[in-house]
Design a protein around this motif. Structure first.
Motif, PDB file in Angstrom:
ATOM      1  N   LYS A   1       0.856  -1.230   0.033  1.00 30.18           N
ATOM      2  CA  LYS A   1       0.087   0.100  -0.117  1.00 30.18           C
ATOM      3  C   LYS A   1       0.951   1.264  -0.088  1.00 30.18           C
ATOM      4  O   LYS A   1       1.759   1.274   0.921  1.00 30.18           O
ATOM      5  N   LYS A   2       0.607   2.111  -0.930  1.00 32.85           N
ATOM      6  CA  LYS A   2       1.159   3.261  -0.723  1.00 32.85           C
ATOM      7  C   LYS A   2       0.432   4.651  -0.480  1.00 32.85           C
ATOM      8  O   LYS A   2       0.931   5.528   0.229  1.00 32.85           O
ATOM      9  N   SER A   3      -0.891   4.767  -0.682  1.00 31.18           N
ATOM     10  CA  SER A   3      -1.687   5.623   0.030  1.00 31.18           C
ATOM     11  C   SER A   3      -3.253   5.103   0.081  1.00 31.18           C
ATOM     12  O   SER A   3      -3.580   4.375  -0.766  1.00 31.18           O
ATOM     13  N   ILE A   4      -3.934   5.793   0.915  1.00 31.17           N
ATOM     14  CA  ILE A   4      -5.252   5.667   1.030  1.00 31.17           C
ATOM     15  C   ILE A   4      -5.911   7.003   1.440  1.00 31.17           C
ATOM     16  O   ILE A   4      -5.473   7.714   2.302  1.00 31.17           O
ATOM     17  N   GLY A   5      -7.164   7.185   0.773  1.00 28.96           N
ATOM     18  CA  GLY A   5      -7.789   8.511   1.010  1.00 28.96           C
ATOM     19  C   GLY A   5      -9.193   8.553   0.580  1.00 28.96           C
ATOM     20  O   GLY A   5      -9.525   7.440   0.040  1.00 28.96           O
ATOM     21  N   GLU A   6      -9.788   9.555   0.716  1.00 26.67           N
ATOM     22  CA  GLU A   6     -11.419   9.732   0.287  1.00 26.67           C
ATOM     23  C   GLU A   6     -11.663  10.914  -0.482  1.00 26.67           C
ATOM     24  O   GLU A   6     -10.884  11.935   0.002  1.00 26.67           O
ATOM     25  N   TYR A   7     -12.393  10.710  -1.408  1.00 29.18           N
ATOM     26  CA  TYR A   7     -12.807  11.810  -2.352  1.00 29.18           C
ATOM     27  C   TYR A   7     -14.361  11.990  -1.982  1.00 29.18           C
ATOM     28  O   TYR A   7     -15.095  11.143  -1.934  1.00 29.18           O
ATOM     29  N   ALA A   8     -14.523  13.389  -2.266  1.00 30.64           N
ATOM     30  CA  ALA A   8     -16.203  13.642  -1.959  1.00 30.64           C
ATOM     31  C   ALA A   8     -16.625  14.423  -3.511  1.00 30.64           C
ATOM     32  O   ALA A   8     -16.036  15.373  -3.279  1.00 30.64           O
ATOM     33  N   SER A   9     -17.211  14.005  -4.362  1.00 31.45           N
ATOM     34  CA  SER A   9     -17.537  14.620  -5.799  1.00 31.45           C
ATOM     35  C   SER A   9     -16.341  15.192  -6.196  1.00 31.45           C
ATOM     36  O   SER A   9     -16.382  16.448  -6.696  1.00 31.45           O
ATOM     37  N   GLY A  10     -15.062  14.475  -6.239  1.00 30.29           N
ATOM     38  CA  GLY A  10     -13.929  14.859  -6.907  1.00 30.29           C
ATOM     39  C   GLY A  10     -12.964  15.759  -6.132  1.00 30.29           C
ATOM     40  O   GLY A  10     -11.904  16.298  -6.565  1.00 30.29           O
ATOM     41  N   THR A  11     -13.341  15.795  -4.791  1.00 29.57           N
ATOM     42  CA  THR A  11     -12.696  16.694  -3.964  1.00 29.57           C
ATOM     43  C   THR A  11     -11.951  15.633  -2.934  1.00 29.57           C
ATOM     44  O   THR A  11     -12.535  14.943  -2.274  1.00 29.57           O
ATOM     45  N   LYS A  12     -10.552  15.877  -2.890  1.00 28.22           N
ATOM     46  CA  LYS A  12      -9.815  15.295  -1.593  1.00 28.22           C
ATOM     47  C   LYS A  12     -10.596  15.774  -0.429  1.00 28.22           C
ATOM     48  O   LYS A  12     -10.883  17.066  -0.035  1.00 28.22           O
ATOM     49  N   THR A  13     -10.904  14.797   0.605  1.00 23.49           N
ATOM     50  CA  THR A  13     -11.194  15.234   1.805  1.00 23.49           C
ATOM     51  C   THR A  13     -10.867  14.311   3.113  1.00 23.49           C
ATOM     52  O   THR A  13     -10.605  13.284   2.646  1.00 23.49           O
TER      53      THR A  13
END
Length: 116
Positions: free
Chosen positions: A68-80
């Protein structure tokens, strides 16, 4: 004649390169499109979701060995929210607000190993 041979060589190499390209896999999951992208070795490069044509939900990226290199969330195209990035012996936590970095914390494996 020489120009035609060069043009032919370029076209043949383009066709060969296109055939070696690893195509992404798309599937519908709970009303969103789950996308999986691959390295040439067949291992997963990144995986996440699209909704209404925009990045949405959890996205995970991997290196060519499957780590694993990264994990994250998007909300309608925006990093959040909180994103985590692994780089060799370091872990970074990046807080995003409207796709802008709000805060960064970094830990090294040495610091984590030396804690009691």
């Amino acid at each position: 004649m020489k120009k035609y041979m060069i043009l032919g060589a370029i076209l043949v190499s383009g066709v060969i390169f296109a055939q070696n390209e690893v195509k992404p896999k798309y599937e519908i999951v709970n009303g969103s499109v789950k996308a999986t992208y691959f390295y040439e070795n067949g291992k997963v490069q990144q995986q996440g979701f699209y909704k209404d044509g925009k990045l949405d939900g959890k996205w995970i990226t991997y290196d060519e060995s499957g780590n694993k290199k990264s994990i994250g969330e998007y909300a309608s195209g925006t990093k959040t929210g909180k994103w985590f990035f692994w780089n060799n012996d370091k872990l970074s936590e990046v807080d995003y607000s409207d796709s802008r970095v709000a805060n960064v914390k970094t830990w090294s494996s040495d610091a984590l190993v030396n804690r009691n």
